[in-house]
Design a protein around this motif. Structure first.
Motif, PDB file in Angstrom:
ATOM      1  N   ILE A 145       0.843  -1.193   0.000  1.00 27.44           N
ATOM      2  CA  ILE A 145       0.000   0.000   0.000  1.00 27.44           C
ATOM      3  C   ILE A 145       0.883   1.250   0.000  1.00 27.44           C
ATOM      4  O   ILE A 145       1.816   1.350   0.806  1.00 27.44           O
ATOM      5  N   VAL A 146       0.591   2.190  -0.897  1.00 27.53           N
ATOM      6  CA  VAL A 146       1.346   3.445  -0.934  1.00 27.53           C
ATOM      7  C   VAL A 146       0.803   4.377   0.145  1.00 27.53           C
ATOM      8  O   VAL A 146      -0.349   4.231   0.588  1.00 27.53           O
ATOM      9  N   PRO A 147       1.602   5.344   0.586  1.00 22.85           N
ATOM     10  CA  PRO A 147       1.179   6.218   1.690  1.00 22.85           C
ATOM     11  C   PRO A 147      -0.132   6.952   1.444  1.00 22.85           C
ATOM     12  O   PRO A 147      -0.968   7.043   2.351  1.00 22.85           O
ATOM     13  N   SER A 148      -0.347   7.468   0.237  1.00 26.97           N
ATOM     14  CA  SER A 148      -1.578   8.217  -0.027  1.00 26.97           C
ATOM     15  C   SER A 148      -2.807   7.329   0.100  1.00 26.97           C
ATOM     16  O   SER A 148      -3.837   7.743   0.647  1.00 26.97           O
ATOM     17  N   THR A 149      -2.703   6.100  -0.392  1.00 22.35           N
ATOM     18  CA  THR A 149      -3.828   5.155  -0.271  1.00 22.35           C
ATOM     19  C   THR A 149      -4.038   4.769   1.189  1.00 22.35           C
ATOM     20  O   THR A 149      -5.181   4.634   1.649  1.00 22.35           O
ATOM     21  N   ALA A 150      -2.949   4.623   1.926  1.00 19.97           N
ATOM     22  CA  ALA A 150      -3.063   4.271   3.344  1.00 19.97           C
ATOM     23  C   ALA A 150      -3.847   5.333   4.098  1.00 19.97           C
ATOM     24  O   ALA A 150      -4.699   5.015   4.941  1.00 19.97           O
ATOM     25  N   ARG A 151      -3.569   6.586   3.808  1.00 19.93           N
ATOM     26  CA  ARG A 151      -4.299   7.666   4.495  1.00 19.93           C
ATOM     27  C   ARG A 151      -5.782   7.613   4.172  1.00 19.93           C
ATOM     28  O   ARG A 151      -6.628   7.797   5.064  1.00 19.93           O
ATOM     29  N   SER A 152      -6.119   7.348   2.908  1.00 24.10           N
ATOM     30  CA  SER A 152      -7.535   7.284   2.541  1.00 24.10           C
ATOM     31  C   SER A 152      -8.229   6.075   3.158  1.00 24.10           C
ATOM     32  O   SER A 152      -9.447   6.074   3.343  1.00 24.10           O
TER      33      SER A 152
END
Length: 391
Positions: A145-152
């Motif tokens: 999981i990339v960081p931006s997707t993790a935040r969402s």
């Protein structure tokens, strides 16, 4: 005429015979028999009830029953990739056995969220079920999981903890996301593509070209080749589970002692203190919960443990037993223990269930490099063995 003497004898004989017929002879009575308890016949033995047999579930049968996409012969690429995955059947079996507890957890999470069972195997495609620690801005965890997707997805990151590496938290978040994708796309094949290419790109293609027909199994949509191959690989690993004998592999049995449970951690505790209360080695807790960087890191609200350790922790918590306040030293693969001469650890300790391939993949090196740096003559390693990660 009757003789008087004969008449007298006859009368005497008749009297004697009458007496014999009317009076039975008296026999001496036998003494009573004293029957002791030991002489009583023993009561029939009651059959000892057999111990209840453990409930054995057909894990792989349940897994197959949860599949909702086409099988091995749906596309030439599916069988081809299945053969690639199982090119060395013994190595495949060894690797699958090592990560089976995580596969179990992913299957349960998929079932809880109403997600097709094939997606419990998706980390095999993404990371070989190894919790890869991504560099800044790069994918991480078994789901990559990339960081931006993790935040969402609501997966936080803080000092000493990255939720993308939290097997339970990331798995549950991914399954929730996949269920949402299916609510929008109504096709598990498109869901697999959306996981790789992004939901927006898949919806855009569907809006332009329409929902793909059921056949071919890998839709001929104008998507990137890597996205189509991603779906093909997922169908391929599911194909191996469907027909293991076709690829000369035996699927490993489930060991209930290794099955993982989520334990709720109350209060503020370090990973080392959680390990103490669960009677587990701290390095084992860290191996199962790689989101935590060291034994001294604050434990997340949930920790994954094998069933026996989870029960031990709950009993300790219920009794009010408190862990010792002393910090527990970090394991050998911590950079501080090795000296910060570079941005990555110089050595790593092999965790239980890991193979040399797992270690190589997790640390972005090759098996040949590890064998050369550690003077190994074979690829066999043991839990607790320390391996150099550089020359």
């Amino acid at each position: 005429m009757n003789h008087p003497l004969r008449t007298a004898l006859a009368a005497t004989l008749a009297t004697a015979l009458a007496a014999c017929s009317s009076t039975a002879p008296v026999m001496p009575s036998a003494p009573p028999i004293n029957i002791t308890p030991a002489m009583h016949p023993a009561p029939p033995l009651m059959a000892t009830p057999a111990p209840a047999a453990p409930v054995v579930t057909d894990f792989w049968g349940e897994m197959r029953a949860s599949f909702q996409m086409d099988g091995c012969d749906s596309d030439d690429g599916v069988a081809r990739w299945a053969r690639t995955f199982t090119q060395r059947p013994d190595r495949f079996e060894e690797q699958l056995a090592a990560v089976l507890p995580v596969v179990e957890y992913a299957k349960e999470s998929a079932q809880a969220h109403g997600v097709a069972g094939e997606f419990a195997l998706l980390p095999w495609i993404e990371s070989s079920f190894q919790p890869v620690k991504g560099k800044k801005g790069r994918p991480a965890g078994i789901w990559q999981i990339v960081p931006s997707t993790a935040r969402s997805m609501g997966l936080p990151s803080r000092k000493g903890y990255d939720a993308r590496l939290d097997t339970a938290a990331s798995t549950d978040a991914v399954m929730k996301m996949l269920a949402g994708y299916h609510d929008e796309l109504h096709d598990w094949r498109l869901v697999a593509m959306a996981f790789n290419a992004g939901e927006f790109n898949v919806r855009k293609a569907v809006d332009k070209y329409g929902v793909p027909p059921a056949q071919p199994a890998v839709p001929k949509m104008p998507m990137k080749a890597v996205t189509r191959e991603h779906l093909t690989k997922l169908l391929a690993i599911a194909c191996v589970v469907r027909q293991p004998e076709r690829f000369r592999v035996r699927l490993p049995p489930v060991d209930a002692k290794r099955s993982l449970e989520k334990v709720t951690v109350s209060g503020t505790k370090t990973v080392g203190q959680v390990a103490e209360l669960s009677s587990m080695p701290v390095d084992r807790v860290l191996a199962l919960n790689p989101a935590h960087t060291s034994a001294n890191a604050q434990a997340n609200t949930t920790i994954l443990m094998p069933s026996a350790a989870a029960e031990a922790y709950r009993e300790a918590a219920a009794s009010g037993r408190q862990p010792s306040p002393a910090s527990i030293a970090a394991p050998v693969d911590d950079t501080e223990a090795q000296g910060k001469t570079s941005g990555k650890p110089r050595s790593v300790k092999v965790a239980s269930g890991q193979t040399l391939s797992h270690v190589a993949h997790a640390n972005k090196v090759t098996v040949k490099q590890l064998m050369a740096w550690n003077h190994l003559t074979s690829d066999k390693v043991k839990p607790g063995q320390v391996l150099r990660l550089s020359p």
